[in-house]
Design a protein around this motif. Structure first.
Motif, PDB file in Angstrom:
ATOM      1  N   MET A  73       0.836  -1.194   0.000  1.00  0.00           N
ATOM      2  CA  MET A  73       0.000   0.000   0.000  1.00  0.00           C
ATOM      3  C   MET A  73       0.872   1.246   0.000  1.00  0.00           C
ATOM      4  O   MET A  73       0.422   2.330  -0.371  1.00  0.00           O
ATOM      5  CB  MET A  73      -0.908   0.025   1.235  1.00  0.00           C
ATOM      6  CG  MET A  73      -2.154  -0.811   1.108  1.00  0.00           C
ATOM      7  SD  MET A  73      -3.192  -0.323  -0.271  1.00  0.00           S
ATOM      8  CE  MET A  73      -4.049   1.053   0.462  1.00  0.00           C
ATOM      9  N   GLY A 108      -5.301  -8.744   1.773  1.00  0.00           N
ATOM     10  CA  GLY A 108      -6.319  -7.705   1.896  1.00  0.00           C
ATOM     11  C   GLY A 108      -6.055  -6.813   3.090  1.00  0.00           C
ATOM     12  O   GLY A 108      -5.193  -7.092   3.920  1.00  0.00           O
ATOM     13  N   MET A 109      -6.821  -5.741   3.162  1.00  0.00           N
ATOM     14  CA  MET A 109      -6.556  -4.778   4.238  1.00  0.00           C
ATOM     15  C   MET A 109      -7.845  -4.177   4.774  1.00  0.00           C
ATOM     16  O   MET A 109      -8.777  -3.896   4.033  1.00  0.00           O
ATOM     17  CB  MET A 109      -5.652  -3.666   3.703  1.00  0.00           C
ATOM     18  CG  MET A 109      -5.110  -2.781   4.788  1.00  0.00           C
ATOM     19  SD  MET A 109      -3.620  -1.949   4.227  1.00  0.00           S
ATOM     20  CE  MET A 109      -3.053  -1.264   5.769  1.00  0.00           C
ATOM     21  N   PHE A 111      -9.060  -0.979   7.372  1.00  0.00           N
ATOM     22  CA  PHE A 111      -8.411   0.250   7.836  1.00  0.00           C
ATOM     23  C   PHE A 111      -8.918   0.688   9.195  1.00  0.00           C
ATOM     24  O   PHE A 111      -9.896   0.176   9.721  1.00  0.00           O
ATOM     25  CB  PHE A 111      -8.620   1.359   6.808  1.00  0.00           C
ATOM     26  CG  PHE A 111      -7.964   1.051   5.498  1.00  0.00           C
ATOM     27  CD1 PHE A 111      -6.698   1.513   5.227  1.00  0.00           C
ATOM     28  CD2 PHE A 111      -8.599   0.255   4.546  1.00  0.00           C
ATOM     29  CE1 PHE A 111      -6.077   1.204   4.037  1.00  0.00           C
ATOM     30  CE2 PHE A 111      -7.989  -0.048   3.362  1.00  0.00           C
ATOM     31  CZ  PHE A 111      -6.723   0.414   3.102  1.00  0.00           C
ATOM     32  N   LYS A 113     -10.267   3.626  10.140  1.00  0.00           N
ATOM     33  CA  LYS A 113     -11.624   4.170  10.135  1.00  0.00           C
ATOM     34  C   LYS A 113     -12.445   3.373   9.134  1.00  0.00           C
ATOM     35  O   LYS A 113     -11.991   3.133   8.026  1.00  0.00           O
ATOM     36  CB  LYS A 113     -11.589   5.642   9.710  1.00  0.00           C
ATOM     37  CG  LYS A 113     -12.094   6.571  10.799  1.00  0.00           C
ATOM     38  CD  LYS A 113     -12.083   8.010  10.347  1.00  0.00           C
ATOM     39  CE  LYS A 113     -12.995   8.238   9.163  1.00  0.00           C
ATOM     40  NZ  LYS A 113     -12.896   9.610   8.650  1.00  0.00           N
ATOM     41  N   ASN A 115     -14.378   2.548   6.119  1.00  0.00           N
ATOM     42  CA  ASN A 115     -14.465   3.351   4.897  1.00  0.00           C
ATOM     43  C   ASN A 115     -15.318   2.673   3.838  1.00  0.00           C
ATOM     44  O   ASN A 115     -14.829   2.337   2.767  1.00  0.00           O
ATOM     45  CB  ASN A 115     -13.065   3.650   4.351  1.00  0.00           C
ATOM     46  CG  ASN A 115     -12.242   2.398   4.137  1.00  0.00           C
ATOM     47  OD1 ASN A 115     -12.672   1.312   4.502  1.00  0.00           O
ATOM     48  ND2 ASN A 115     -11.086   2.525   3.530  1.00  0.00           N
ATOM     49  N   PRO A 116     -16.610   2.450   4.148  1.00  0.00           N
ATOM     50  CA  PRO A 116     -17.464   1.851   3.120  1.00  0.00           C
ATOM     51  C   PRO A 116     -17.549   2.770   1.909  1.00  0.00           C
ATOM     52  O   PRO A 116     -17.496   3.989   2.059  1.00  0.00           O
ATOM     53  CB  PRO A 116     -18.818   1.730   3.814  1.00  0.00           C
ATOM     54  CG  PRO A 116     -18.786   2.725   4.914  1.00  0.00           C
ATOM     55  CD  PRO A 116     -17.364   2.815   5.351  1.00  0.00           C
ATOM     56  N   PHE A 117     -17.663   2.175   0.728  1.00  0.00           N
ATOM     57  CA  PHE A 117     -17.799   2.975  -0.483  1.00  0.00           C
ATOM     58  C   PHE A 117     -19.196   3.587  -0.529  1.00  0.00           C
ATOM     59  O   PHE A 117     -20.133   3.046   0.051  1.00  0.00           O
ATOM     60  CB  PHE A 117     -17.602   2.097  -1.726  1.00  0.00           C
ATOM     61  CG  PHE A 117     -16.276   1.428  -1.782  1.00  0.00           C
ATOM     62  CD1 PHE A 117     -15.114   2.122  -1.478  1.00  0.00           C
ATOM     63  CD2 PHE A 117     -16.175   0.093  -2.131  1.00  0.00           C
ATOM     64  CE1 PHE A 117     -13.890   1.501  -1.531  1.00  0.00           C
ATOM     65  CE2 PHE A 117     -14.941  -0.538  -2.185  1.00  0.00           C
ATOM     66  CZ  PHE A 117     -13.797   0.167  -1.880  1.00  0.00           C
ATOM     67  N   PRO A 118     -19.352   4.684  -1.232  1.00  0.00           N
ATOM     68  CA  PRO A 118     -20.688   5.279  -1.357  1.00  0.00           C
ATOM     69  C   PRO A 118     -21.577   4.459  -2.284  1.00  0.00           C
ATOM     70  O   PRO A 118     -21.995   4.923  -3.334  1.00  0.00           O
ATOM     71  CB  PRO A 118     -20.397   6.675  -1.925  1.00  0.00           C
ATOM     72  CG  PRO A 118     -19.085   6.549  -2.608  1.00  0.00           C
ATOM     73  CD  PRO A 118     -18.327   5.506  -1.883  1.00  0.00           C
ATOM     74  N   LYS A 119     -21.805   3.215  -1.889  1.00  0.00           N
ATOM     75  CA  LYS A 119     -22.623   2.296  -2.685  1.00  0.00           C
ATOM     76  C   LYS A 119     -23.520   1.543  -1.717  1.00  0.00           C
ATOM     77  O   LYS A 119     -23.399   1.709  -0.510  1.00  0.00           O
ATOM     78  CB  LYS A 119     -21.739   1.267  -3.387  1.00  0.00           C
ATOM     79  CG  LYS A 119     -20.735   1.798  -4.366  1.00  0.00           C
ATOM     80  CD  LYS A 119     -19.796   0.665  -4.745  1.00  0.00           C
ATOM     81  CE  LYS A 119     -18.770   1.099  -5.748  1.00  0.00           C
ATOM     82  NZ  LYS A 119     -19.316   1.348  -7.072  1.00  0.00           N
ATOM     83  N   TYR A 127     -18.018  -5.499  -4.804  1.00  0.00           N
ATOM     84  CA  TYR A 127     -17.011  -4.699  -5.509  1.00  0.00           C
ATOM     85  C   TYR A 127     -15.784  -5.511  -5.882  1.00  0.00           C
ATOM     86  O   TYR A 127     -15.402  -5.589  -7.060  1.00  0.00           O
ATOM     87  CB  TYR A 127     -16.614  -3.511  -4.622  1.00  0.00           C
ATOM     88  CG  TYR A 127     -15.598  -2.590  -5.228  1.00  0.00           C
ATOM     89  CD1 TYR A 127     -15.968  -1.661  -6.185  1.00  0.00           C
ATOM     90  CD2 TYR A 127     -14.263  -2.648  -4.840  1.00  0.00           C
ATOM     91  CE1 TYR A 127     -15.038  -0.810  -6.737  1.00  0.00           C
ATOM     92  CE2 TYR A 127     -13.322  -1.801  -5.394  1.00  0.00           C
ATOM     93  CZ  TYR A 127     -13.715  -0.886  -6.345  1.00  0.00           C
ATOM     94  OH  TYR A 127     -12.787  -0.049  -6.896  1.00  0.00           O
ATOM     95  N   PRO A 165     -27.616   2.167   1.348  1.00  0.00           N
ATOM     96  CA  PRO A 165     -26.195   2.550   1.313  1.00  0.00           C
ATOM     97  C   PRO A 165     -25.427   2.054   2.531  1.00  0.00           C
ATOM     98  O   PRO A 165     -25.946   2.057   3.649  1.00  0.00           O
ATOM     99  CB  PRO A 165     -26.239   4.084   1.296  1.00  0.00           C
ATOM    100  CG  PRO A 165     -27.616   4.454   1.685  1.00  0.00           C
ATOM    101  CD  PRO A 165     -28.505   3.320   1.314  1.00  0.00           C
ATOM    102  N   THR A 167     -23.054   3.445   3.935  1.00  0.00           N
ATOM    103  CA  THR A 167     -22.674   4.517   4.851  1.00  0.00           C
ATOM    104  C   THR A 167     -23.753   4.752   5.897  1.00  0.00           C
ATOM    105  O   THR A 167     -23.525   5.476   6.861  1.00  0.00           O
ATOM    106  CB  THR A 167     -22.440   5.822   4.075  1.00  0.00           C
ATOM    107  OG1 THR A 167     -23.458   5.942   3.085  1.00  0.00           O
ATOM    108  CG2 THR A 167     -21.102   5.816   3.390  1.00  0.00           C
ATOM    109  N   ARG A 181     -16.073  -7.114   3.134  1.00  0.00           N
ATOM    110  CA  ARG A 181     -15.630  -6.699   1.812  1.00  0.00           C
ATOM    111  C   ARG A 181     -14.247  -7.258   1.520  1.00  0.00           C
ATOM    112  O   ARG A 181     -13.948  -7.683   0.408  1.00  0.00           O
ATOM    113  CB  ARG A 181     -15.598  -5.164   1.815  1.00  0.00           C
ATOM    114  CG  ARG A 181     -15.350  -4.513   0.512  1.00  0.00           C
ATOM    115  CD  ARG A 181     -15.490  -3.018   0.670  1.00  0.00           C
ATOM    116  NE  ARG A 181     -14.363  -2.429   1.375  1.00  0.00           N
ATOM    117  CZ  ARG A 181     -14.283  -1.141   1.703  1.00  0.00           C
ATOM    118  NH1 ARG A 181     -15.272  -0.318   1.418  1.00  0.00           N
ATOM    119  NH2 ARG A 181     -13.230  -0.668   2.329  1.00  0.00           N
ATOM    120  N   ALA A 182     -13.400  -7.252   2.563  1.00  0.00           N
ATOM    121  CA  ALA A 182     -12.042  -7.768   2.371  1.00  0.00           C
ATOM    122  C   ALA A 182     -12.053  -9.276   2.165  1.00  0.00           C
ATOM    123  O   ALA A 182     -11.327  -9.797   1.314  1.00  0.00           O
ATOM    124  CB  ALA A 182     -11.165  -7.398   3.559  1.00  0.00           C
TER     125      ALA A 182
END
Lengths: 272, 460
Positions: A73, A108-109, A111, A113, A115-119, A127, A165, A167, A181-182
């Motif tokens: 990264m 995979g990683m 994080f 905070k 950080n979900p995607f705006p989806k 994704y 969403p 978020t 997701r990871a």
């Protein structure tokens, strides 16, 4: 690239670690520079398969930097230079034939905070599988999404609102979404950079349980500031201090019988 | 003259009020400043505000009402035979008096009573100026004295100054709002005059635009027809062409600048792109008329198309180029505002840069990008000069980009250029057009705002 064989851990420590467990990743004399500033001063660590390695140490000691080296990264940061050897299954990940993008699908990683995607929740999980072409057809993708959410312990909470969403979830749910997701891309190693630092104790407990379950299928490296958390979830612990790895051993050993004075000072709360 | 003196006096009193307030506040506690509720400079501001504000307020009120009051007095002193006329002659009379009072020749013989009235006007004016000076100066002195009197260690000068600042800020923001309201009202009144001659339905649904009116009854042709549909289709056509050029190019260059360009390239590329925004539209206009239009026409001819020398296409393309920096600069900002954490999340899953941009960054930046595009559309709709020069004035009702079309703003400009009679529907139709255009751009902006609010993601 020179491979240094000298290891910081002492011989008796090496004897204690059961040799039966294979090393998933190995770091040898890893040095990282941000411009002229050296952030890591030669790190040697073995990451064993299906175990949780916790990286602890005071802020700015290079834990996160080291973690980000493991899936390259740091490539996205300008002026960042990595020296030394990091191998995944015996293959140098900084070697010529390695595609950093492919590597990150294997390592995979998650994080600090969430950080979900705006989806939507569904699209957040789908994704990775979509971009890697891992699922052919709708049904297979649905299956991957459901399985990932189940493994992340989120399925029951979100199964009725997959189209909403990501978020809109609570902080703890968002972080489990990011873990789901990871794992949706079935990596071999999951790196977690203080995954609970933005969460309340209950959500933290959830994630810790989850990490323990995930150990069965994945190799996990977790950076944490929370000593109890390191003690609870990890089998191995590495203590970092000022860009050096002071010691790395079985977690129990580190917390009950640290060899280095600095380690003892840190885990007993004298500094850090 | 008196006004200059008054302003100087006010400035002097305010500055000395500040000094006075400071030193008095410090003296009131014998130099132990901790005992003051507010720092001495706040006391200074407090006194200065007392010295300046009431006088300024009076000054504003005075200048606003002075002209009207004096004129009323002059008119009431005029002999009856002069003021007996209808409002229009009265207005003419007032204008005459003002002109003579200011020493401008009216160019014709003037009634001696009017000359006398002008002299009367001037003398009243002088009295008014002197009394303003006297009253204003004494008000300022009185305010200064009062403010100075108020100073004590317990005076909450800080909070009071804060409140005045607060009011000042409100007043400033009101200026923009009031101006908007004023513009809308003036537009509305003139438009109503127009719609009393031409029915709004004919105006909005008519398909023929030819605003020429016969001056005399026996003049040939030109009965005047006011159908705005050709104008709006022209506007839409040119705007659409402009957006087809500007949106992809602007967006792509924004993506390049924010995601791919290295900092060195970015430092010189961005200013250069912004130079495009600094070119006057007239310059774009003759670029469109002299370079683009012949170019488009020769290409059209070479592939066997009939292109008029003034085409919507060339105007639209040049307008699109003009708007590129809008789209790119604003989109660049919103793309940069997308948190790095989202990109990291995507890279961490093994996505490539372009996948990350397409599927994560752009969706996250979308509300801002939509807002940028909407702003660009407003700009394109409002653009006048390029169309005037490159696409002509013929109101063709066509969707063919190779034809000459005209736009609403271009028509407004041509309708109001030069000397115009303000009682003919031809001139007034400009206000009708202006009103419709205003409503269109206003609703566009509102839609854009709603879109942005609805889809905005909160990143903290």
């Amino acid at each position: 690239m020179s491979v240094q064989t000298q290891i910081h851990t002492k011989p008796q420590a090496a004897a204690r670690t059961a040799p039966a467990v294979p090393n998933k990743m190995v770091a040898r004399d890893v040095k990282v520079f941000y411009g002229a500033k050296q952030a890591l001063k030669g790190i040697n660590v073995e990451i064993q398969e299906n175990k949780v390695l916790a990286l602890i140490g005071p802020s700015g000691c290079g834990k996160s930097t080291f973690l980000r080296c493991l899936n390259r990264m740091n490539d996205t940061i300008e002026n960042c230079r990595v020296e030394g050897l990091i191998a995944l299954d015996g293959e140098d990940i900084y070697g010529k034939g390695i595609d950093a993008v492919q590597l990150r699908a294997r390592v995979g990683m998650v994080f600090q905070k969430p950080n979900p995607f705006p989806k939507s929740i569904y699209d957040n999980i789908a994704y990775g599988p979509r971009i890697h072409g891992m699922a052919t057809g709708r049904e297979e993708l649905d299956e991957v999404v459901e399985k990932s959410l189940q493994r992340a312990g989120l399925w029951n909470e979100v199964k009725d609102r997959l189209r909403e969403p990501g978020t809109g979830l609570s902080g703890g749910q968002q972080q489990r979404l990011c873990i789901a997701r990871a794992i949706a891309v079935s990596p071999e190693v999951i790196l977690m950079d203080e995954p609970c630092s933005a969460l309340d104790p209950i959500a933290t407990a959830h994630i810790e349980e989850l990490i323990d379950e995930l150990r069965e299928n994945f190799t996990i490296v977790i950076v944490t500031h929370n000593m109890q958390q390191a003690a609870r979830v990890s089998q191995k612990t590495a203590f970092f201090h000022l860009g050096d790895m002071v010691e790395c051993d079985d977690t129990e050993e580190i917390f009950t019988n640290p060899r280095d004075e600095r380690t003892q000072g840190y885990i007993t709360g004298r500094y850090g | 003259m008196q006004i200059t003196v008054l302003v100087l006096i006010l400035a002097l009193l305010t500055v000395s009020g500040y000094q006075m307030g400071r030193s008095r506040a410090a003296a009131s506690v014998g130099g132990r400043l901790v005992e003051l509720h507010s720092v001495p400079s706040y006391h200074g501001f407090y006194v200065a505000l007392w010295a300046g504000l009431p006088a300024l307020f009076l000054f504003a009120l005075w200048t606003a009402s002075e002209g009207w009051l004096i004129m009323r007095m002059v008119m009431s002193a005029l002999p009856d035979r002069l003021v007996a006329g209808d409002p229009q002659t009265l207005n003419l009379l007032k204008a005459d008096i003002l002109n003579i009072a200011h020493g401008i020749s009216t160019g014709r013989d003037v009634d001696p009573a009017v000359t006398a009235a002008a002299a009367h006007y001037n003398s009243l004016r002088a009295i008014s100026d002197w009394s303003l000076l006297a009253i204003g100066a004494s008000l300022a002195v009185a305010g200064l004295a009062y403010g100075r009197q108020c100073i004590s260690p317990d005076l909450r000068a800080r909070n009071r100054v804060e409140r005045v600042v607060n009011i000042g800020l409100v007043v400033c923001s009101m200026v923009a709002i009031l101006t908007t309201i004023g513009i809308v009202l003036s537009l509305l009144f003139e438009a109503m005059r127009f719609f009393s001659v031409v029915s709004p339905i004919d105006f909005l649904l008519g398909t023929h635009w030819s605003p020429q009116m016969a001056m005399r009854a026996d003049q040939v042709g030109s009965s005047g027809s006011f159908g705005v549909i050709p104008l709006f289709t022209g506007t839409l056509l040119i705007t659409a062409i402009a957006m087809i050029v500007a949106v992809p190019v602007g967006l792509m260059s924004a993506i390049y600048m924010s995601e791919y360009a290295n900092p060195n390239v970015r430092t010189w590329l961005k200013p250069i792109l912004e130079i495009l925004a600094g070119i006057p539209t007239v310059v774009y206009g003759f670029f469109a008329a002299l370079t683009m239009a012949p170019f488009v026409r020769s290409i059209g001819h070479s592939i066997g198309l009939d292109v008029s020398s003034e085409s919507a296409l060339s105007a639209g393309i040049v307008m699109g180029v003009m708007i590129i920096p809008f789209v790119s600069s604003l989109s660049d900002d919103v793309i940069n505002a997308v948190p790095q954490a989202l990109r990291d999340g995507s890279y961490g899953l093994g996505a490539t840069k372009s996948e990350t941009i397409r599927q994560v960054v752009i969706p996250a930046a979308l509300p801002g990008i939509v807002a940028a595009i909407m702003l660009a559309v407003s700009r394109a709709i409002g653009e006048t000069m390029i169309v005037t020069m490159a696409s002509g004035l013929t109101a063709n009702l066509t969707a063919n980009p190779l034809d000459a079309v005209t736009t609403v703003t271009t028509q407004i400009a041509t309708l109001l250029v030069g000397d115009q009679e303000f009682d003919s529907p031809k001139t007034l139709s400009a206000f009708g057009l202006g009103l419709v255009l205003f409503v269109v751009t206003l609703s566009l902006n509102m839609v854009a705002l709603r879109v942005v609010q609805k889809y905005r993601e909160k990143y903290d």
